[in-house]
Design a protein around this motif. Structure first.
Motif, PDB file in Angstrom:
ATOM      1  N   MET A   1       2.802  29.888  23.002  1.00 23.81           N
ATOM      2  CA  MET A   1       4.146  30.305  23.138  1.00 23.81           C
ATOM      3  C   MET A   1       4.544  30.250  21.804  1.00 23.81           C
ATOM      4  O   MET A   1       5.243  30.999  21.158  1.00 23.81           O
ATOM      5  CB  MET A   1       5.021  29.587  24.092  1.00 23.81           C
ATOM      6  CG  MET A   1       6.490  29.862  23.882  1.00 23.81           C
ATOM      7  SD  MET A   1       6.776  31.724  24.326  1.00 23.81           S
ATOM      8  CE  MET A   1       6.264  31.344  26.187  1.00 23.81           C
ATOM      9  N   GLN A   2       3.987  29.183  20.831  1.00 20.83           N
ATOM     10  CA  GLN A   2       4.479  28.924  19.404  1.00 20.83           C
ATOM     11  C   GLN A   2       3.636  30.198  18.669  1.00 20.83           C
ATOM     12  O   GLN A   2       4.328  30.760  17.897  1.00 20.83           O
ATOM     13  CB  GLN A   2       3.843  27.701  19.051  1.00 20.83           C
ATOM     14  CG  GLN A   2       4.796  26.690  19.371  1.00 20.83           C
ATOM     15  CD  GLN A   2       4.233  25.187  18.900  1.00 20.83           C
ATOM     16  OE1 GLN A   2       3.071  24.921  19.158  1.00 20.83           O
ATOM     17  NE2 GLN A   2       5.033  24.389  17.923  1.00 20.83           N
ATOM     18  N   LEU A   3       2.330  30.554  19.058  1.00 20.42           N
ATOM     19  CA  LEU A   3       1.998  31.589  18.332  1.00 20.42           C
ATOM     20  C   LEU A   3       2.423  33.046  18.779  1.00 20.42           C
ATOM     21  O   LEU A   3       2.826  33.925  17.669  1.00 20.42           O
ATOM     22  CB  LEU A   3       0.264  31.589  18.882  1.00 20.42           C
ATOM     23  CG  LEU A   3      -0.328  30.683  18.505  1.00 20.42           C
ATOM     24  CD1 LEU A   3      -1.971  30.669  19.133  1.00 20.42           C
ATOM     25  CD2 LEU A   3      -0.713  30.662  17.011  1.00 20.42           C
ATOM     26  N   ALA A   4       2.929  32.927  19.977  1.00 20.11           N
ATOM     27  CA  ALA A   4       3.959  34.356  20.519  1.00 20.11           C
ATOM     28  C   ALA A   4       4.999  34.233  19.256  1.00 20.11           C
ATOM     29  O   ALA A   4       5.453  35.451  18.923  1.00 20.11           O
ATOM     30  CB  ALA A   4       4.264  34.403  21.645  1.00 20.11           C
ATOM     31  N   VAL A   5       5.784  33.296  19.382  1.00 24.06           N
ATOM     32  CA  VAL A   5       7.155  33.250  18.620  1.00 24.06           C
ATOM     33  C   VAL A   5       6.864  33.673  17.073  1.00 24.06           C
ATOM     34  O   VAL A   5       7.375  34.425  16.416  1.00 24.06           O
ATOM     35  CB  VAL A   5       7.752  31.942  18.697  1.00 24.06           C
ATOM     36  CG1 VAL A   5       8.789  31.803  17.616  1.00 24.06           C
ATOM     37  CG2 VAL A   5       8.294  31.599  19.923  1.00 24.06           C
ATOM     38  N   SER A   6       5.731  32.968  16.423  1.00 28.72           N
ATOM     39  CA  SER A   6       5.458  33.313  15.241  1.00 28.72           C
ATOM     40  C   SER A   6       5.053  34.800  14.761  1.00 28.72           C
ATOM     41  O   SER A   6       5.360  35.232  14.010  1.00 28.72           O
ATOM     42  CB  SER A   6       4.372  32.360  14.760  1.00 28.72           C
ATOM     43  OG  SER A   6       3.591  32.704  13.502  1.00 28.72           O
ATOM     44  N   GLU A   7       4.219  35.420  15.913  1.00 27.15           N
ATOM     45  CA  GLU A   7       3.877  36.699  15.638  1.00 27.15           C
ATOM     46  C   GLU A   7       5.058  37.637  15.605  1.00 27.15           C
ATOM     47  O   GLU A   7       5.344  38.634  14.969  1.00 27.15           O
ATOM     48  CB  GLU A   7       3.040  37.049  16.921  1.00 27.15           C
ATOM     49  CG  GLU A   7       2.030  38.469  16.615  1.00 27.15           C
ATOM     50  CD  GLU A   7       2.804  39.632  17.033  1.00 27.15           C
ATOM     51  OE1 GLU A   7       2.879  40.699  16.747  1.00 27.15           O
ATOM     52  OE2 GLU A   7       3.672  39.297  18.163  1.00 27.15           O
ATOM     53  N   ALA A   8       6.053  37.245  16.762  1.00 26.40           N
ATOM     54  CA  ALA A   8       7.240  38.039  16.992  1.00 26.40           C
ATOM     55  C   ALA A   8       8.183  37.955  15.545  1.00 26.40           C
ATOM     56  O   ALA A   8       8.590  39.235  15.333  1.00 26.40           O
ATOM     57  CB  ALA A   8       8.012  37.664  18.184  1.00 26.40           C
ATOM     58  N   LEU A   9       8.213  36.827  15.015  1.00 27.87           N
ATOM     59  CA  LEU A   9       8.821  36.809  13.762  1.00 27.87           C
ATOM     60  C   LEU A   9       8.312  37.451  12.681  1.00 27.87           C
ATOM     61  O   LEU A   9       9.028  38.078  11.706  1.00 27.87           O
ATOM     62  CB  LEU A   9       9.205  35.465  13.349  1.00 27.87           C
ATOM     63  CG  LEU A   9      10.218  34.492  14.400  1.00 27.87           C
ATOM     64  CD1 LEU A   9      10.061  33.039  14.130  1.00 27.87           C
ATOM     65  CD2 LEU A   9      11.649  35.196  14.258  1.00 27.87           C
ATOM     66  N   THR A  10       6.994  37.466  12.439  1.00 32.45           N
ATOM     67  CA  THR A  10       6.152  38.168  11.454  1.00 32.45           C
ATOM     68  C   THR A  10       6.302  39.477  11.327  1.00 32.45           C
ATOM     69  O   THR A  10       6.433  40.059  10.488  1.00 32.45           O
ATOM     70  CB  THR A  10       4.793  37.685  11.672  1.00 32.45           C
ATOM     71  OG1 THR A  10       4.477  36.474  11.419  1.00 32.45           O
ATOM     72  CG2 THR A  10       3.863  38.476  10.639  1.00 32.45           C
ATOM     73  N   ARG A  11       6.181  39.903  12.674  1.00 32.67           N
ATOM     74  CA  ARG A  11       6.559  41.455  12.770  1.00 32.67           C
ATOM     75  C   ARG A  11       8.136  41.966  12.353  1.00 32.67           C
ATOM     76  O   ARG A  11       8.172  42.999  11.488  1.00 32.67           O
ATOM     77  CB  ARG A  11       6.470  42.208  14.340  1.00 32.67           C
ATOM     78  CG  ARG A  11       4.999  41.970  14.914  1.00 32.67           C
ATOM     79  CD  ARG A  11       5.037  42.941  16.198  1.00 32.67           C
ATOM     80  NE  ARG A  11       6.266  43.044  17.044  1.00 32.67           N
ATOM     81  CZ  ARG A  11       6.392  41.960  18.147  1.00 32.67           C
ATOM     82  NH1 ARG A  11       5.680  40.811  18.211  1.00 32.67           N
ATOM     83  NH2 ARG A  11       7.472  41.840  18.787  1.00 32.67           N
ATOM     84  N   ARG A  12       8.901  41.091  12.336  1.00 38.35           N
ATOM     85  CA  ARG A  12      10.369  41.392  11.954  1.00 38.35           C
ATOM     86  C   ARG A  12      10.374  41.268  10.684  1.00 38.35           C
ATOM     87  O   ARG A  12      11.072  41.898   9.757  1.00 38.35           O
ATOM     88  CB  ARG A  12      11.344  40.496  12.867  1.00 38.35           C
ATOM     89  CG  ARG A  12      11.423  41.107  14.272  1.00 38.35           C
ATOM     90  CD  ARG A  12      11.881  40.094  15.297  1.00 38.35           C
ATOM     91  NE  ARG A  12      12.301  40.562  16.423  1.00 38.35           N
ATOM     92  CZ  ARG A  12      11.548  40.917  17.255  1.00 38.35           C
ATOM     93  NH1 ARG A  12      10.261  40.674  17.083  1.00 38.35           N
ATOM     94  NH2 ARG A  12      11.771  41.411  18.517  1.00 38.35           N
TER      95      ARG A  12
END
Length: 206
Positions: A7-18
């Motif tokens: 879940m932390q990885l998913a959040v990090s990836e989502a923020l990186t896209r933005r």
């Protein structure tokens, strides 16, 4: 040592896209400033802002129009703006008789005056009616601005607008978020130029 969860990885990836799309928008700062200066000059000369888009982009158009017409910040000047996609009867009537590709172009031909501005919004730059609307506005001598996503699509390729701001992402959610940020910046900087008329120069821009 802490373990990174999926879940932390998913959040990090989502923020990186933005983050990458936001940085790309920041890289367009000079283009944004020129567009805002041109818009302020047009408002100063009595022009109005005409905004349009389909579906969710139509709600963005309505959001932009009300922000200019009824600023949420007390003391800021109201500026004339209209969203063409708000009038369902006209949109459906024109679409039925002239075809959906003409829904915005037809209205622009009736509504627009020479000092006006047209702002078209398309998630991927491929909306034919947005493209035709921008082309019509440009032919009428209006200032034209497009908010698009992805690679800019046909709007960017055809140079349909004087200014094209691209939300550099293929994720519709990210494109939406970048567009909201972009038009809030447009509103803010247009007021900076209007509040300090010396910044408009000879008002020959746009």
């Amino acid at each position: 040592m802490p373990v990174t969860s999926p879940m932390q990885l998913a959040v990090s990836e989502a923020l990186t896209r933005r983050d990458s799309a936001g940085r790309a928008l920041a890289g367009d700062s000079a283009r944004i400033a020129r567009a805002c200066q041109a818009m302020a000059a047009r408002f100063h000369r009595g022009g109005k802002l005409i905004v349009f888009g389909n579906g969710g982009c139509g709600t963005d158009a309505a959001h932009i129009a009300v922000e200019f017409m009824h600023p949420v910040i007390v003391g800021k000047r109201a500026l004339p703006a209209v969203a063409l996609s708000n009038d369902a009867a006209t949109v459906s009537g024109v679409g039925n008789r002239e075809g959906l590709a003409e829904t915005f172009a037809h209205q622009l031909r009736q509504w627009a005056d020479p000092p006006d501005m047209a702002l078209g919004i398309s998630r991927d730059g491929g909306c034919v009616n947005v493209l035709h609307g921008l082309e019509t506005a440009k032919n009428l001598g209006l200032f034209t601005l497009a908010l698009v996503g992805g690679d800019g699509g046909a709007v960017a390729r055809n140079q349909a607008a004087d200014h094209v701001l691209i939300a550099a992402s293929d994720d519709p959610a990210v494109v939406k978020e970048i567009h909201v940020t972009a038009y809030h910046i447009l509103w803010e900087l247009v007021h900076v130029f209007i509040d300090q008329p010396g910044l408009l120069g000879k008002e020959t821009i746009g």
